[in-house]
Design an enzyme around this catalytic site. Structure first.
Site, PDB file in Angstrom:
ATOM      1  N   GLU A 179      -8.862  -4.773   9.644  1.00  0.00           N
ATOM      2  CA  GLU A 179      -7.717  -4.664  10.545  1.00  0.00           C
ATOM      3  C   GLU A 179      -8.135  -4.698  12.007  1.00  0.00           C
ATOM      4  O   GLU A 179      -7.359  -5.070  12.868  1.00  0.00           O
ATOM      5  CB  GLU A 179      -6.931  -3.374  10.259  1.00  0.00           C
ATOM      6  N   SER A 202       5.689  -4.496   5.700  1.00  0.00           N
ATOM      7  CA  SER A 202       6.003  -5.443   6.768  1.00  0.00           C
ATOM      8  C   SER A 202       6.200  -6.850   6.211  1.00  0.00           C
ATOM      9  O   SER A 202       5.383  -7.339   5.422  1.00  0.00           O
ATOM     10  CB  SER A 202       4.875  -5.462   7.805  1.00  0.00           C
ATOM     11  N   TYR A 217       0.825  -1.210   0.000  1.00  0.00           N
ATOM     12  CA  TYR A 217       0.000   0.000   0.000  1.00  0.00           C
ATOM     13  C   TYR A 217       0.862   1.265   0.000  1.00  0.00           C
ATOM     14  O   TYR A 217       0.896   2.016  -0.963  1.00  0.00           O
ATOM     15  CB  TYR A 217      -0.922   0.012   1.227  1.00  0.00           C
TER      16      TYR A 217
END
Length: 382
Positions: free
Chosen positions: A234, A150, A117
Protein backbone atom coordinates in the site's frame (compact mmCIF):
# COMPACT_ATOMS: atom_id res chain seq x y z
CA UNK A 1 20.09 8.89 0.13
CA UNK A 2 20.57 10.07 -3.45
CA UNK A 3 17.20 10.51 -5.13
CA UNK A 4 17.96 12.59 -8.20
CA UNK A 5 16.12 12.60 -11.52
CA UNK A 6 18.39 11.81 -14.46
CA UNK A 7 18.06 13.23 -17.97
CA UNK A 8 16.33 9.98 -18.95
CA UNK A 9 13.87 10.46 -16.09
CA UNK A 10 13.12 14.00 -17.20
CA UNK A 11 12.58 12.81 -20.77
CA UNK A 12 10.16 10.22 -19.41
CA UNK A 13 8.41 12.95 -17.39
CA UNK A 14 8.06 15.10 -20.50
CA UNK A 15 6.55 12.18 -22.43
CA UNK A 16 4.11 11.46 -19.60
CA UNK A 17 3.09 15.10 -19.27
CA UNK A 18 2.52 15.42 -23.02
CA UNK A 19 0.39 12.29 -23.14
CA UNK A 20 -1.71 13.39 -20.17
CA UNK A 21 -2.26 16.86 -21.66
CA UNK A 22 -3.43 15.24 -24.89
CA UNK A 23 -5.77 12.71 -23.30
CA UNK A 24 -6.90 13.74 -19.80
CA UNK A 25 -9.46 16.29 -20.97
CA UNK A 26 -11.08 13.76 -23.29
CA UNK A 27 -11.62 11.18 -20.54
CA UNK A 28 -15.19 9.93 -20.21
CA UNK A 29 -16.30 7.49 -17.51
CA UNK A 30 -13.67 5.95 -15.25
CA UNK A 31 -13.79 2.50 -16.82
CA UNK A 32 -13.18 3.93 -20.29
CA UNK A 33 -10.31 5.98 -18.87
CA UNK A 34 -8.69 2.82 -17.45
CA UNK A 35 -8.80 1.25 -20.90
CA UNK A 36 -7.26 4.38 -22.39
CA UNK A 37 -4.40 4.21 -19.89
CA UNK A 38 -3.97 0.50 -20.53
CA UNK A 39 -3.87 0.85 -24.30
CA UNK A 40 -0.98 3.32 -23.95
CA UNK A 41 0.87 1.02 -21.52
CA UNK A 42 0.70 3.34 -18.49
CA UNK A 43 -0.70 0.68 -16.11
CA UNK A 44 1.82 -1.47 -14.26
CA UNK A 45 4.94 0.65 -14.68
CA UNK A 46 6.53 -0.96 -11.63
CA UNK A 47 5.91 -4.54 -12.74
CA UNK A 48 8.72 -6.58 -14.28
CA UNK A 49 8.72 -7.39 -17.97
CA UNK A 50 6.69 -10.50 -18.53
CA UNK A 51 4.45 -10.05 -21.50
CA UNK A 52 1.60 -8.54 -19.48
CA UNK A 53 1.06 -5.55 -21.77
CA UNK A 54 2.67 -2.97 -19.50
CA UNK A 55 5.67 -0.76 -20.12
CA UNK A 56 8.32 -0.89 -17.38
CA UNK A 57 9.88 2.07 -15.59
CA UNK A 58 12.40 2.56 -12.82
CA UNK A 59 11.49 3.94 -9.42
CA UNK A 60 12.28 7.58 -10.25
CA UNK A 61 10.27 7.32 -13.47
CA UNK A 62 7.33 5.87 -11.56
CA UNK A 63 7.54 8.87 -9.23
CA UNK A 64 7.60 11.21 -12.25
CA UNK A 65 4.50 9.56 -13.71
CA UNK A 66 2.64 9.67 -10.39
CA UNK A 67 3.46 13.36 -9.90
CA UNK A 68 2.48 14.34 -13.44
CA UNK A 69 -0.75 12.38 -13.16
CA UNK A 70 -1.67 14.19 -9.95
CA UNK A 71 -0.89 17.57 -11.53
CA UNK A 72 -2.79 16.86 -14.75
CA UNK A 73 -6.29 16.87 -13.28
CA UNK A 74 -6.92 13.46 -14.85
CA UNK A 75 -9.87 11.45 -13.44
CA UNK A 76 -9.49 9.44 -10.22
CA UNK A 77 -8.30 5.92 -10.89
CA UNK A 78 -10.66 2.93 -10.65
CA UNK A 79 -7.94 0.39 -11.33
CA UNK A 80 -5.46 1.26 -8.61
CA UNK A 81 -6.55 -1.62 -6.34
CA UNK A 82 -5.78 -4.17 -9.02
CA UNK A 83 -2.63 -2.43 -10.23
CA UNK A 84 -1.03 -1.43 -6.93
CA UNK A 85 -2.31 -4.07 -4.49
CA UNK A 86 -3.33 -7.30 -6.19
CA UNK A 87 -0.75 -7.30 -9.00
CA UNK A 88 2.34 -7.05 -6.72
CA UNK A 89 0.79 -9.75 -4.53
CA UNK A 90 0.36 -12.08 -7.50
CA UNK A 91 3.90 -11.35 -8.64
CA UNK A 92 5.15 -12.33 -5.17
CA UNK A 93 2.84 -15.25 -4.33
CA UNK A 94 0.83 -16.21 -7.41
CA UNK A 95 1.29 -19.15 -9.74
CA UNK A 96 2.37 -18.64 -13.34
CA UNK A 97 -1.18 -19.48 -14.39
CA UNK A 98 -2.63 -16.83 -12.06
CA UNK A 99 -0.21 -14.20 -13.35
CA UNK A 100 -1.01 -15.04 -16.97
CA UNK A 101 -4.75 -14.98 -16.30
CA UNK A 102 -5.08 -11.81 -14.21
CA UNK A 103 -2.20 -9.43 -14.92
CA UNK A 104 -2.87 -8.73 -18.64
CA UNK A 105 -6.52 -7.65 -18.05
CA UNK A 106 -5.38 -5.37 -15.21
CA UNK A 107 -2.68 -3.86 -17.44
CA UNK A 108 -5.25 -3.34 -20.20
CA UNK A 109 -7.73 -1.68 -17.84
CA UNK A 110 -10.28 -4.36 -18.70
CA UNK A 111 -10.87 -5.86 -15.25
CA UNK A 112 -11.36 -3.83 -12.08
CA UNK A 113 -10.82 -5.15 -8.55
CA UNK A 114 -11.99 -4.48 -5.01
CA UNK A 115 -10.62 -5.64 -1.65
CA UNK A 116 -12.66 -7.94 0.59
CA UNK A 117 -10.96 -7.52 3.97
CA UNK A 118 -12.94 -5.50 6.55
CA UNK A 119 -16.04 -6.94 8.17
CA UNK A 120 -18.61 -5.65 10.67
CA UNK A 121 -16.99 -6.12 14.05
CA UNK A 122 -13.58 -6.88 12.51
CA UNK A 123 -12.63 -3.72 10.65
CA UNK A 124 -9.26 -2.95 12.18
CA UNK A 125 -8.94 -6.44 13.69
CA UNK A 126 -8.35 -8.24 10.39
CA UNK A 127 -7.57 -11.55 12.09
CA UNK A 128 -11.15 -11.61 13.38
CA UNK A 129 -12.77 -12.21 9.98
CA UNK A 130 -15.72 -14.60 10.00
CA UNK A 131 -16.50 -14.91 6.30
CA UNK A 132 -16.23 -18.63 5.53
CA UNK A 133 -15.17 -20.53 2.42
CA UNK A 134 -16.18 -24.21 2.34
CA UNK A 135 -14.44 -26.55 -0.06
CA UNK A 136 -16.80 -28.26 -2.51
CA UNK A 137 -14.91 -30.34 -5.03
CA UNK A 138 -12.90 -28.03 -7.27
CA UNK A 139 -14.31 -24.80 -5.83
CA UNK A 140 -15.16 -22.95 -2.62
CA UNK A 141 -18.57 -21.75 -1.45
CA UNK A 142 -18.24 -18.36 0.28
CA UNK A 143 -20.67 -16.96 2.85
CA UNK A 144 -20.35 -13.80 4.91
CA UNK A 145 -20.25 -10.02 4.75
CA UNK A 146 -17.56 -7.46 3.94
CA UNK A 147 -17.90 -3.73 4.57
CA UNK A 148 -16.24 -0.46 3.53
CA UNK A 149 -15.37 -2.18 0.24
CA UNK A 150 -14.10 0.59 -2.03
CA UNK A 151 -15.44 0.55 -5.60
CA UNK A 152 -17.20 -2.81 -5.17
CA UNK A 153 -20.09 -1.42 -7.23
CA UNK A 154 -17.74 -1.09 -10.22
CA UNK A 155 -15.47 -4.10 -9.70
CA UNK A 156 -15.34 -7.26 -11.80
CA UNK A 157 -13.39 -9.23 -9.19
CA UNK A 158 -12.76 -9.16 -5.45
CA UNK A 159 -9.85 -10.66 -3.52
CA UNK A 160 -11.39 -12.05 -0.36
CA UNK A 161 -9.81 -13.08 2.93
CA UNK A 162 -11.96 -15.93 4.23
CA UNK A 163 -11.76 -18.69 6.83
CA UNK A 164 -11.35 -22.08 5.15
CA UNK A 165 -10.76 -23.99 8.40
CA UNK A 166 -13.95 -23.68 10.49
CA UNK A 167 -12.14 -24.67 13.69
CA UNK A 168 -9.36 -22.12 13.34
CA UNK A 169 -8.90 -18.89 15.25
CA UNK A 170 -7.23 -15.56 14.61
CA UNK A 171 -4.45 -15.73 11.97
CA UNK A 172 -4.76 -19.45 11.37
CA UNK A 173 -6.98 -21.15 8.79
CA UNK A 174 -7.45 -18.13 6.49
CA UNK A 175 -7.17 -18.23 2.70
CA UNK A 176 -6.79 -15.56 0.03
CA UNK A 177 -9.40 -16.14 -2.71
CA UNK A 178 -10.00 -14.44 -6.06
CA UNK A 179 -13.77 -14.15 -6.52
CA UNK A 180 -15.71 -13.01 -9.63
CA UNK A 181 -18.32 -10.37 -8.73
CA UNK A 182 -20.75 -11.30 -11.51
CA UNK A 183 -22.70 -13.89 -9.53
CA UNK A 184 -26.34 -12.71 -9.37
CA UNK A 185 -28.15 -14.05 -6.32
CA UNK A 186 -24.87 -15.03 -4.70
CA UNK A 187 -23.22 -11.62 -4.32
CA UNK A 188 -25.09 -8.45 -3.38
CA UNK A 189 -23.45 -5.01 -3.30
CA UNK A 190 -25.10 -2.23 -1.29
CA UNK A 191 -23.54 1.25 -1.63
CA UNK A 192 -22.99 3.16 1.61
CA UNK A 193 -23.90 6.82 1.29
CA UNK A 194 -21.33 8.94 3.09
CA UNK A 195 -21.87 12.35 4.65
CA UNK A 196 -20.17 13.81 1.57
CA UNK A 197 -23.13 12.59 -0.48
CA UNK A 198 -21.00 10.11 -2.43
CA UNK A 199 -21.02 6.30 -2.29
CA UNK A 200 -17.57 4.93 -3.05
CA UNK A 201 -17.76 2.49 -0.12
CA UNK A 202 -20.03 -0.55 -0.11
CA UNK A 203 -21.34 -3.48 1.87
CA UNK A 204 -20.84 -6.80 0.08
CA UNK A 205 -22.86 -9.90 0.98
CA UNK A 206 -21.68 -13.36 -0.11
CA UNK A 207 -24.43 -15.99 -0.13
CA UNK A 208 -22.83 -19.14 -1.46
CA UNK A 209 -20.60 -17.32 -3.96
CA UNK A 210 -18.14 -19.55 -5.80
CA UNK A 211 -14.36 -19.28 -6.18
CA UNK A 212 -12.32 -21.84 -8.11
CA UNK A 213 -9.59 -23.83 -6.35
CA UNK A 214 -6.95 -22.57 -8.79
CA UNK A 215 -7.81 -19.03 -7.68
CA UNK A 216 -6.39 -19.46 -4.17
CA UNK A 217 -3.28 -17.27 -3.91
CA UNK A 218 -0.64 -19.05 -1.87
CA UNK A 219 -1.64 -22.27 -0.18
CA UNK A 220 -4.95 -22.90 1.53
CA UNK A 221 -4.67 -21.72 5.12
CA UNK A 222 -1.82 -19.32 4.33
CA UNK A 223 -4.05 -16.32 3.61
CA UNK A 224 -2.77 -14.26 6.53
CA UNK A 225 0.77 -14.27 5.14
CA UNK A 226 -0.48 -13.24 1.69
CA UNK A 227 -2.81 -10.58 3.13
CA UNK A 228 -0.02 -9.01 5.19
CA UNK A 229 2.24 -9.00 2.16
CA UNK A 230 -0.43 -7.13 0.21
CA UNK A 231 -0.79 -4.49 2.90
CA UNK A 232 2.94 -3.83 2.60
CA UNK A 233 2.38 -2.81 -1.03
CA UNK A 234 0.00 0.00 0.00
CA UNK A 235 2.95 2.31 0.42
CA UNK A 236 5.00 3.26 -2.62
CA UNK A 237 5.16 5.94 -5.27
CA UNK A 238 1.42 6.55 -4.91
CA UNK A 239 2.16 8.31 -1.61
CA UNK A 240 4.11 10.96 -3.51
CA UNK A 241 1.24 11.46 -5.95
CA UNK A 242 -1.06 11.80 -2.96
CA UNK A 243 1.15 14.57 -1.64
CA UNK A 244 0.92 16.45 -4.94
CA UNK A 245 -2.83 16.46 -4.44
CA UNK A 246 -2.34 17.61 -0.86
CA UNK A 247 -0.16 20.50 -2.08
CA UNK A 248 -2.87 21.62 -4.48
CA UNK A 249 -5.46 21.51 -1.68
CA UNK A 250 -3.15 23.50 0.60
CA UNK A 251 -2.65 26.08 -2.14
CA UNK A 252 -6.40 26.48 -2.47
CA UNK A 253 -6.74 26.99 1.29
CA UNK A 254 -3.94 29.58 1.30
CA UNK A 255 -5.62 31.51 -1.54
CA UNK A 256 -8.90 31.46 0.38
CA UNK A 257 -7.10 32.77 3.47
CA UNK A 258 -5.72 35.68 1.44
CA UNK A 259 -9.11 36.38 -0.15
CA UNK A 260 -11.00 36.42 3.14
CA UNK A 261 -8.29 38.23 5.12
CA UNK A 262 -7.89 35.24 7.45
CA UNK A 263 -4.17 35.26 6.69
CA UNK A 264 -3.88 38.37 8.86
CA UNK A 265 -4.85 36.33 11.92
CA UNK A 266 -1.50 35.27 13.44
CA UNK A 267 -2.92 31.98 14.75
CA UNK A 268 -4.36 30.94 11.39
CA UNK A 269 -1.21 32.09 9.62
CA UNK A 270 0.92 29.95 11.94
CA UNK A 271 -1.32 26.95 11.22
CA UNK A 272 -0.91 27.47 7.47
CA UNK A 273 2.87 27.63 7.81
CA UNK A 274 2.85 24.46 9.88
CA UNK A 275 0.83 22.66 7.21
CA UNK A 276 3.35 23.70 4.56
CA UNK A 277 6.36 22.62 6.64
CA UNK A 278 4.84 19.26 7.56
CA UNK A 279 3.97 18.53 3.94
CA UNK A 280 7.63 19.04 3.01
CA UNK A 281 8.66 16.70 5.83
CA UNK A 282 6.22 14.05 4.62
CA UNK A 283 7.71 14.19 1.13
CA UNK A 284 11.23 13.62 2.39
CA UNK A 285 10.02 10.81 4.63
CA UNK A 286 8.31 9.15 1.65
CA UNK A 287 11.47 9.46 -0.45
CA UNK A 288 13.54 8.00 2.39
CA UNK A 289 11.15 5.05 2.65
CA UNK A 290 11.16 4.44 -1.12
CA UNK A 291 14.94 4.43 -1.03
CA UNK A 292 14.90 1.47 1.34
CA UNK A 293 15.84 3.46 4.44
CA UNK A 294 12.61 2.77 6.31
CA UNK A 295 12.01 0.21 9.06
CA UNK A 296 9.16 -2.16 9.92
CA UNK A 297 7.08 0.74 11.20
CA UNK A 298 7.59 3.04 8.21
CA UNK A 299 4.13 2.44 6.65
CA UNK A 300 2.46 3.09 10.01
CA UNK A 301 4.46 6.28 10.56
CA UNK A 302 3.51 7.50 7.09
CA UNK A 303 -0.19 6.74 7.66
CA UNK A 304 -0.20 8.59 10.98
CA UNK A 305 1.52 11.59 9.41
CA UNK A 306 -0.65 12.08 6.35
CA UNK A 307 -4.00 11.15 7.93
CA UNK A 308 -3.70 13.68 10.75
CA UNK A 309 -2.16 16.31 8.46
CA UNK A 310 -5.02 15.99 5.98
CA UNK A 311 -7.63 16.12 8.71
CA UNK A 312 -6.15 19.35 10.08
CA UNK A 313 -6.11 20.77 6.55
CA UNK A 314 -9.84 20.10 6.26
CA UNK A 315 -10.42 21.97 9.50
CA UNK A 316 -8.31 24.88 8.20
CA UNK A 317 -10.20 24.93 4.91
CA UNK A 318 -13.45 25.82 6.64
CA UNK A 319 -11.82 28.00 9.31
CA UNK A 320 -10.28 30.45 6.83
CA UNK A 321 -13.63 30.93 5.07
CA UNK A 322 -15.64 31.49 8.21
CA UNK A 323 -19.44 31.28 8.08
CA UNK A 324 -19.64 30.92 4.29
CA UNK A 325 -18.10 27.45 4.55
CA UNK A 326 -21.22 26.19 6.34
CA UNK A 327 -23.61 27.40 3.64
CA UNK A 328 -24.61 25.25 0.68
CA UNK A 329 -25.60 26.29 -2.87
CA UNK A 330 -28.75 28.33 -3.29
CA UNK A 331 -30.44 25.63 -5.39
CA UNK A 332 -30.20 22.87 -2.81
CA UNK A 333 -33.21 20.57 -2.85
CA UNK A 334 -34.28 18.06 -0.27
CA UNK A 335 -35.27 15.70 -3.08
CA UNK A 336 -31.85 15.74 -4.77
CA UNK A 337 -28.39 14.73 -3.53
CA UNK A 338 -26.64 17.73 -2.09
CA UNK A 339 -23.40 18.97 -3.59
CA UNK A 340 -20.40 20.20 -1.64
CA UNK A 341 -17.79 22.65 -2.75
CA UNK A 342 -14.16 21.37 -2.60
CA UNK A 343 -13.45 22.79 0.87
CA UNK A 344 -16.62 21.34 2.36
CA UNK A 345 -15.86 17.96 0.79
CA UNK A 346 -12.30 18.10 2.11
CA UNK A 347 -13.49 18.82 5.65
CA UNK A 348 -16.13 16.08 5.74
CA UNK A 349 -14.23 13.35 3.91
CA UNK A 350 -11.02 13.86 5.88
CA UNK A 351 -12.84 12.98 9.11
CA UNK A 352 -12.43 9.36 8.02
CA UNK A 353 -8.70 9.62 7.26
CA UNK A 354 -7.67 8.56 10.76
CA UNK A 355 -9.95 5.49 10.60
CA UNK A 356 -9.82 3.80 7.20
CA UNK A 357 -6.72 1.94 6.05
CA UNK A 358 -5.95 1.11 9.67
CA UNK A 359 -7.01 3.47 12.45
CA UNK A 360 -4.54 5.64 14.37
CA UNK A 361 -4.80 3.26 17.32
CA UNK A 362 -3.84 0.30 15.13
CA UNK A 363 -0.87 2.18 13.62
CA UNK A 364 0.43 3.20 17.04
CA UNK A 365 0.08 -0.38 18.28
CA UNK A 366 2.11 -1.65 15.31
CA UNK A 367 4.88 0.86 16.03
CA UNK A 368 4.85 0.04 19.74
CA UNK A 369 5.00 -3.73 19.30
CA UNK A 370 7.05 -4.23 16.12
CA UNK A 371 9.48 -1.31 16.34
CA UNK A 372 9.77 -0.39 20.01
CA UNK A 373 9.36 -3.93 21.31
CA UNK A 374 6.74 -3.00 23.89
CA UNK A 375 4.41 -5.67 25.37
CA UNK A 376 1.55 -6.73 23.11
CA UNK A 377 -1.77 -5.03 23.65
CA UNK A 378 -4.25 -7.30 25.49
CA UNK A 379 -6.98 -8.52 23.16
CA UNK A 380 -10.53 -7.48 23.96
CA UNK A 381 -9.48 -4.18 25.57
CA UNK A 382 -11.50 -1.25 24.30
Amino acid sequence: MDFEFTSEDEAFRTEARGWLVAHADSAQDRRTWERTLGKAGWIGLGWPEGGYGNRTAGLTQQVAWAEEYARSGAPPRSGHIGENLLAPTLLAHGTDEQKSRFLPPIAAGEELWCQGYSEPGAGSDLAGVRTSAVREGASYRISGQKIWTSLAHEADWCFVLARTDPGSRRHQGLSFLLVPMDQPGRIEVRPIRQMTGTSDFNEVFFDGAHAREEHVVGEEGQGWRVAMSLLGFERGVSTLAQQIGFAEELGRVVRAAVRTGAVDDPVLRARLVRQWAELRAMRWNALRTLGGSGDAGAPSVAKLLWANWHQRLGELAVAVRGAEASVGPADWSASAPYELDPDQHLFLFSRADTIYGGSDQVQRTIIAERVLGLPREPKGVV
